[in-house]
Motif scaffolding. Structure first.
Motif, PDB file in Angstrom:
ATOM      1  N   HIS A 172      -0.558  -4.594  -2.246  1.00 46.93           N
ATOM      2  CA  HIS A 172      -0.567  -3.148  -2.455  1.00 46.93           C
ATOM      3  C   HIS A 172      -1.991  -2.600  -2.552  1.00 46.93           C
ATOM      4  CE1 HIS A 172       3.707  -2.909  -2.790  1.00 46.93           C
ATOM      5  NE2 HIS A 172       3.786  -3.612  -3.896  1.00 46.93           N
ATOM      6  N   SER A 173      -2.931  -3.433  -3.050  1.00 48.54           N
ATOM      7  CA  SER A 173      -4.276  -2.908  -3.280  1.00 48.54           C
ATOM      8  C   SER A 173      -5.012  -2.594  -1.989  1.00 48.54           C
ATOM      9  CB  SER A 173      -5.099  -3.909  -4.109  1.00 48.54           C
ATOM     10  OG  SER A 173      -5.369  -5.086  -3.367  1.00 48.54           O
ATOM     11  N   GLY A 179       0.317   2.956  -9.154  1.00 55.22           N
ATOM     12  CA  GLY A 179      -0.422   4.026  -8.503  1.00 55.22           C
ATOM     13  C   GLY A 179      -0.964   3.619  -7.145  1.00 55.22           C
ATOM     14  N   ARG A 180      -1.078   4.567  -6.261  1.00 55.63           N
ATOM     15  CA  ARG A 180      -1.617   4.314  -4.920  1.00 55.63           C
ATOM     16  C   ARG A 180      -3.132   4.152  -5.002  1.00 55.63           C
ATOM     17  NH1 ARG A 180      -1.712   8.862  -0.107  1.00 55.63           N
ATOM     18  NH2 ARG A 180      -3.601   8.067   0.923  1.00 55.63           N
ATOM     19  N   VAL A 181      -3.636   3.147  -4.273  1.00 56.83           N
ATOM     20  CA  VAL A 181      -5.077   2.908  -4.193  1.00 56.83           C
ATOM     21  C   VAL A 181      -5.559   3.075  -2.756  1.00 56.83           C
ATOM     22  CG1 VAL A 181      -6.922   1.219  -4.524  1.00 56.83           C
ATOM     23  CG2 VAL A 181      -5.061   1.370  -6.192  1.00 56.83           C
ATOM     24  N   ALA A 182      -4.803   2.553  -1.798  1.00 56.95           N
ATOM     25  CA  ALA A 182      -5.236   2.546  -0.398  1.00 56.95           C
ATOM     26  C   ALA A 182      -5.547   3.960   0.088  1.00 56.95           C
ATOM     27  CB  ALA A 182      -4.159   1.925   0.475  1.00 56.95           C
ATOM     28  N   GLY A 183      -6.760   4.147   0.604  1.00 58.31           N
ATOM     29  CA  GLY A 183      -7.182   5.431   1.154  1.00 58.31           C
ATOM     30  C   GLY A 183      -7.608   6.453   0.112  1.00 58.31           C
ATOM     31  N   CYS A 184      -7.558   6.089  -1.173  1.00 58.72           N
ATOM     32  CA  CYS A 184      -7.962   6.998  -2.248  1.00 58.72           C
ATOM     33  C   CYS A 184      -9.360   6.638  -2.744  1.00 58.72           C
ATOM     34  CB  CYS A 184      -6.963   6.939  -3.396  1.00 58.72           C
ATOM     35  SG  CYS A 184      -5.317   7.536  -2.963  1.00 58.72           S
ATOM     36  N   TYR A 185     -10.055   7.621  -3.278  1.00 57.62           N
ATOM     37  CA  TYR A 185     -11.448   7.409  -3.685  1.00 57.62           C
ATOM     38  C   TYR A 185     -11.817   8.431  -4.759  1.00 57.62           C
ATOM     39  CZ  TYR A 185     -12.091  11.420  -0.589  1.00 57.62           C
ATOM     40  OH  TYR A 185     -11.997  12.665  -0.013  1.00 57.62           O
ATOM     41  N   ARG A 233      -9.129  -1.446 -14.980  1.00 59.01           N
ATOM     42  CA  ARG A 233      -7.694  -1.495 -14.712  1.00 59.01           C
ATOM     43  C   ARG A 233      -7.271  -0.276 -13.915  1.00 59.01           C
ATOM     44  NH1 ARG A 233      -4.737  -4.642 -18.398  1.00 59.01           N
ATOM     45  NH2 ARG A 233      -6.013  -6.437 -18.992  1.00 59.01           N
ATOM     46  N   PHE A 234      -6.347  -0.500 -12.938  1.00 54.26           N
ATOM     47  CA  PHE A 234      -5.700   0.609 -12.250  1.00 54.26           C
ATOM     48  C   PHE A 234      -4.382   0.928 -12.938  1.00 54.26           C
ATOM     49  CE2 PHE A 234      -8.240  -0.991  -8.581  1.00 54.26           C
ATOM     50  CZ  PHE A 234      -8.943   0.182  -8.337  1.00 54.26           C
ATOM     51  N   GLY A 294      -3.710  -9.568  -6.229  1.00 51.49           N
ATOM     52  CA  GLY A 294      -4.088  -9.103  -4.910  1.00 51.49           C
ATOM     53  C   GLY A 294      -5.401  -9.708  -4.453  1.00 51.49           C
ATOM     54  N   SER A 295      -5.850  -9.319  -3.267  1.00 53.33           N
ATOM     55  CA  SER A 295      -7.081  -9.859  -2.696  1.00 53.33           C
ATOM     56  C   SER A 295      -8.267  -9.589  -3.608  1.00 53.33           C
ATOM     57  CB  SER A 295      -7.322  -9.236  -1.307  1.00 53.33           C
ATOM     58  OG  SER A 295      -8.532  -9.681  -0.765  1.00 53.33           O
ATOM     59  N   GLN A 296      -8.972 -10.657  -3.985  1.00 52.35           N
ATOM     60  CA  GLN A 296     -10.184 -10.578  -4.814  1.00 52.35           C
ATOM     61  C   GLN A 296      -9.902  -9.956  -6.183  1.00 52.35           C
ATOM     62  OE1 GLN A 296     -13.574  -8.967  -2.636  1.00 52.35           O
ATOM     63  NE2 GLN A 296     -12.464  -9.294  -0.710  1.00 52.35           N
ATOM     64  N   LYS A 297      -8.678 -10.147  -6.684  1.00 55.46           N
ATOM     65  CA  LYS A 297      -8.310  -9.589  -7.978  1.00 55.46           C
ATOM     66  C   LYS A 297      -8.256 -10.691  -9.032  1.00 55.46           C
ATOM     67  CE  LYS A 297      -7.787  -5.489  -6.245  1.00 55.46           C
ATOM     68  NZ  LYS A 297      -8.777  -4.428  -6.524  1.00 55.46           N
ATOM     69  N   GLY A 298      -8.325 -10.259 -10.290  1.00 52.46           N
ATOM     70  CA  GLY A 298      -8.235 -11.191 -11.396  1.00 52.46           C
ATOM     71  C   GLY A 298      -6.837 -11.734 -11.585  1.00 52.46           C
ATOM     72  N   ALA A 299      -6.738 -12.715 -12.493  1.00 60.65           N
ATOM     73  CA  ALA A 299      -5.469 -13.411 -12.677  1.00 60.65           C
ATOM     74  C   ALA A 299      -4.369 -12.501 -13.188  1.00 60.65           C
ATOM     75  CB  ALA A 299      -5.659 -14.591 -13.630  1.00 60.65           C
ATOM     76  N   ARG A 300      -4.723 -11.409 -13.886  1.00 65.08           N
ATOM     77  CA  ARG A 300      -3.697 -10.528 -14.445  1.00 65.08           C
ATOM     78  C   ARG A 300      -3.225  -9.460 -13.465  1.00 65.08           C
ATOM     79  NH1 ARG A 300      -6.597  -8.860 -19.998  1.00 65.08           N
ATOM     80  NH2 ARG A 300      -8.330  -8.699 -18.530  1.00 65.08           N
ATOM     81  N   ASN A 301      -3.880  -9.372 -12.321  1.00 60.73           N
ATOM     82  CA  ASN A 301      -3.502  -8.365 -11.335  1.00 60.73           C
ATOM     83  C   ASN A 301      -2.165  -8.730 -10.680  1.00 60.73           C
ATOM     84  OD1 ASN A 301      -3.679  -7.477  -8.223  1.00 60.73           O
ATOM     85  ND2 ASN A 301      -4.725  -5.976  -9.502  1.00 60.73           N
ATOM     86  N   ARG A 302      -1.385  -7.733 -10.284  1.00 59.40           N
ATOM     87  CA  ARG A 302      -0.085  -7.965  -9.664  1.00 59.40           C
ATOM     88  C   ARG A 302       0.076  -7.148  -8.381  1.00 59.40           C
ATOM     89  NH1 ARG A 302      -0.505 -11.754 -11.950  1.00 59.40           N
ATOM     90  NH2 ARG A 302       0.831 -12.775 -13.501  1.00 59.40           N
ATOM     91  N   ALA A 303      -1.026  -6.962  -7.638  1.00 62.38           N
ATOM     92  CA  ALA A 303      -0.946  -6.184  -6.401  1.00 62.38           C
ATOM     93  C   ALA A 303      -0.311  -6.971  -5.265  1.00 62.38           C
ATOM     94  CB  ALA A 303      -2.342  -5.705  -5.990  1.00 62.38           C
ATOM     95  N   GLY A 304      -0.386  -8.301  -5.301  1.00 64.46           N
ATOM     96  CA  GLY A 304       0.222  -9.120  -4.255  1.00 64.46           C
ATOM     97  C   GLY A 304       1.720  -9.259  -4.482  1.00 64.46           C
ATOM     98  N   TRP A 305       2.458  -9.375  -3.401  1.00 59.18           N
ATOM     99  CA  TRP A 305       3.914  -9.495  -3.505  1.00 59.18           C
ATOM    100  C   TRP A 305       4.462 -10.315  -2.343  1.00 59.18           C
ATOM    101  CZ3 TRP A 305       6.190  -7.561   0.840  1.00 59.18           C
ATOM    102  CH2 TRP A 305       5.446  -6.624   1.577  1.00 59.18           C
TER     103      TRP A 305
END
Length: 802
Positions: A59-60, A171-177, A166-167, A33-44
């Motif tokens: 997704h991130s 799991g949902r991230v957008a709008g969560c804090y 790691r997330f 995903g945006s500004q994520k490491g190589a192991r991240n899979r938020a983009g699709w």
């Protein structure tokens, strides 16, 4: 890689994502995903197996985008409906799958959170110098909850001993804090857990940890919706060494969206290379420094009073590559073969071939684009190819014009034989007239009536044969008008370098010539010329196709005059609807092979067939119309097209050019129908119109390049100056950064392209036009001297925010 896949990858990159190296149509792909490491899979992403469309997202940051291909052809009505249905079905499927994953993640997060123990000590906390603030421990991992504004636990973030974050998968991230403290009039939104802890410990303010820059906006909006009366401060990470400074950029967007304030860490003059966030500031300068920055937060939307600067234009806009599918199959191989053997862009040969075919049709056939209207469009086209010297413009056009040259050679041979026979007939008639005259002299006394009959002129003489002209290269308007009186259905005007013709018609006294050519584009209008002493000259139908090449520098100069209201500002240039300015491949491939004979024969057969095309009558053209399906597609295109032309978004010169597509699109559809389906009972089908609309999309990108070249300023020196300012190079002799400068202060630095005050002044004026600087006049001093000017930097440049 297929060009549609390249377009899809480019669209993903333009959204700030890094697409996978290989995209297989019909399959889901995951990537960081945006500004994520190589192991991240938020983009699709998912590309349809027919390559006509797809969609992608992250997704991130809860982003998703639809994409449709510009290659080959427009989608038909049925295709569009299937496309929309597929998008809706796949989106529903994706949403359902995502909802299921998020539900599973919520259940797993609740179980893990319940089992975790409150964090008392952890190596990460010790290294960052912060307290746990509600975090828990699961073995050696620090566990932080992600909740929405209603307090629902959606996911967890884990932090290992080495700081690896790691997330929870799915799991949902957008709008969560994660919240620290309870709001007491102020709420601070930041990115990371350690950053939030430092801010909370320094200020006592409630903090919402959004976990990444892309989530700052959704979190700020959610909290502002729940607590509209709270003052929201968005605390930015200052990613000063990252292109675009995403931390500061995203924080500014979030603060502006909720009417909040913005703060960023101030490390002073001795800032370490990797210092970016408020925890770094905490460890370097202490909590008081953190508090001072938060207390000094300013309103993001009104901190300077300056509008946001506009990026400088970055060269000519891109153009769509030529796709062989744009051409009828009978022409495709021939056009591609010529371009390959000559190593020139196929755009050159394709445009030349279409204009040549349009000249054969001329006004013999017309299309009536409206079902119940007498608006008629002759398909004579004007084309121009733009390229610098040496890119094979002239050889390419000469090659595609060879079928016309052969037709003209054959026509000239036939005319020559017919003309010689006619001359013999004339001599025979002359001799017969002389013999009759002698007989009449002998009969005049005996039989005056007989003598009178012998002197009557012969009325069965064959008229002088005329020759059809296929190509006219260099003729005056008077001669061209004369040729058109015996070629009433039209001809082709070809100029190797068309700039000379355009400029010749700009000269004083050539208004009549210019008007003649303007009429010739219409293809169905008469033209009368009245001259003292020479009477009236009338051409009942002026139909001209036109073709030529032109160099980029010359066309830019000509277009600038047309755009600025010069002599060329009458729509003549805009009539060259088939203008292409392609990118030239810098890699030359040596090709030495025989021409593709079958492809050549197939293409030349089209020319031979259209050469036999006859009008409906001696004075009326064939009339072609759209089938019902094609008519519906034409209306679907025309209505939004006309709406766009009536708007204010496009440059007037480009509007004038695109307005000629009212003729170009139906004319191309007619040409394709005459090539592909000549026995269709004068009906143009949807397929031919789809191809014409695909040409319109392709040609529009070239038109945008053409007119951008005229209105775009020279930016190299301005870019150099802006880069130096951004890099902190604009300083006085003591190394103090300047917030304003005079041209001479920059000129003495002898930067490339900025070695004189005048060069600096031109660059600075351009930057002022785009909002990066503000020009201020300076008065002469007490001792006199000329007034000057200085340039004030945009506050964002001074503060490093851009």
């Amino acid at each position: 890689m297929h060009s549609s896949i390249e377009q899809f990858s480019a669209a993903i990159r333009s959204a700030g994502l890094c697409p996978p190296e290989t995209i297989e149509p019909g399959r889901w792909h995951r990537f960081p995903g945006s500004q994520k490491g190589a192991r991240n899979r938020a983009g699709w992403c998912y590309l349809f197996d027919d390559l006509k469309g797809g969609f992608f997202g992250d997704h991130s940051i809860a982003s998703n985008h639809h994409w449709k291909s510009t290659e080959g052809k427009h989608l038909s009505d049925a295709d569009w409906e299937r496309y929309r249905q597929r998008i809706n079905a796949m989106k529903a499927q994706r949403d359902a799958e995502q909802a299921q994953r998020q539900q599973q993640a919520r259940q797993t997060a609740a179980a893990l959170w319940q089992a975790a123990a409150p964090a008392m000590q952890h190596e990460y906390l010790a290294r960052k110098g912060i307290q746990p603030h509600g975090a828990r421990c699961d073995g050696q991992r620090l566990v932080i909850p992600l909740r929405d504004v209603d307090g629902t636990l959606h996911s967890l973030q884990t932090i290992a001993l080495d700081g690896d974050k790691r997330f929870m998968p799915g799991g949902r991230v957008a709008g969560c804090y994660h919240s620290m403290g309870k709001p007491q009039g102020v709420l601070v939104v930041c990115e990371g857990f350690a950053t939030g802890a430092s801010i909370h410990e320094a200020t006592g303010h409630a903090v919402a940890v959004a976990f990444n820059a892309g989530n700052l906006l959704p979190v700020a909006q959610a909290l502002h919706g729940k607590y509209p009366a709270l003052r929201i401060i968005v605390a930015a990470d200052d990613d000063w060494h990252t292109d675009g400074n995403p931390g500061l950029t995203k924080a500014s967007e979030a603060a502006q969206a909720v009417g909040g304030d913005l703060s960023k860490p101030d490390f002073g003059d001795n800032r370490p290379e990797k210092a970016t966030d408020f925890n770094d500031l905490h460890q370097l300068l202490g909590l008081d420094a953190v508090k001072a920055c938060i207390d000094g937060a300013v309103t993001a939307s009104t901190d300077s009073g300056w509008p946001d600067p506009v990026p400088l234009p970055s060269g000519l806009p891109p153009v769509a590559p030529f796709d062989a599918e744009l051409l009828p199959e009978a022409l495709r191989g021939w056009v591609a073969d010529i371009a390959d053997r000559m190593q020139c862009p196929p755009d050159f040969t394709a445009v030349g071939a279409l204009v040549a075919l349009s000249s054969l049709i001329g006004a013999r056939a017309v299309v009536k684009p409206k079902a119940r209207d007498d608006w008629a469009v002759p398909p004579n086209l004007w084309g121009a190819i733009v390229g610098r010297p040496g890119v094979m413009k002239s050889p390419a056009l000469s090659e595609v014009l060879k079928p016309l040259q052969r037709l003209e050679k054959t026509e000239r041979e036939h005319w020559q034989a017919a003309h010689e026979a006619w001359q013999l007939d004339c001599k025979v008639a002359e001799l017969a007239a002389k013999a009759n005259e002698k007989q009449a002299a002998a009969q005049v006394a005996k039989d005056p009536a007989r003598a009178r009959a012998l002197l009557q002129p012969v009325d069965n003489m064959t008229p002088e044969p005329t020759m059809r002209r296929y190509v006219v290269n260099d003729a005056t308007v008077e001669k061209l008008a004369e040729l058109l009186t015996v070629n009433p259905w039209g001809t082709l005007v070809y100029r190797d370098e068309i700039h000379g013709l355009l400029c010749s018609m700009d000269k004083q006294g050539q208004e009549g010539a210019r008007g003649f050519y303007l009429t010739g584009y219409d293809g169905n209008q008469g033209h009368a010329v009245d001259r003292i002493g020479r009477g009236e000259s009338f051409v009942p139908r002026v139909c001209l196709a036109m073709l030529g090449g032109i160099q980029p520098g010359k066309v830019q100069s000509y277009v600038r005059d047309a755009v600025a209201g010069g002599a060329g500002d009458d729509g003549l240039l805009q009539r060259f609807g088939l203008t292409v300015w392609p990118d030239v491949n810098r890699e030359f491939v040596y090709v030495d092979r025989w021409p593709d004979t079958p492809a050549k024969q197939a293409a030349w057969a089209v020319f031979e067939r259209l050469n036999q095309l006859q009008p409906a009558t001696d004075s009326d053209a064939q009339e072609w119309r759209f089938t019902p399906d094609a008519q519906a597609l034409f209306e679907e295109w025309l209505i939004p097209f006309e709406t766009e032309l009536r708007g204010e978004e496009l440059h007037p010169a480009l509007v004038s050019h695109l307005a000629k597509y009212r003729k170009l699109v139906p004319a191309l559809a007619l040409i394709f129908a005459l090539v592909d389906t000549p026995e269709s009972e004068h009906l143009i089908h949807e397929r031919e119109l789809i191809r014409a609309l695909a040409w319109a999309d392709y040609l529009r990108t070239h038109a945008e390049r053409l007119y951008a070249a005229a209105v775009m300023p020279e930016t190299s020196a301005a870019k150099q100056l802006l880069d130096k300012i951004k890099a902190g190079k604009l300083a006085d002799s003591d190394g103090v950064l300047l917030d304003a400068f005079a041209p001479r202060q920059v000129a003495v630095k002898h930067w490339a392209g900025l070695g004189t005050p005048d060069a600096v002044r031109k660059a600075a004026d351009l930057l002022a036009d785009y909002g990066w600087l503000e020009r201020e006049a300076t008065t002469s001093g007490a001792k006199g001297g000329r007034p000057g000017e200085r340039y004030i930097l945009h506050p964002a440049l001074v503060k490093g925010g851009v």
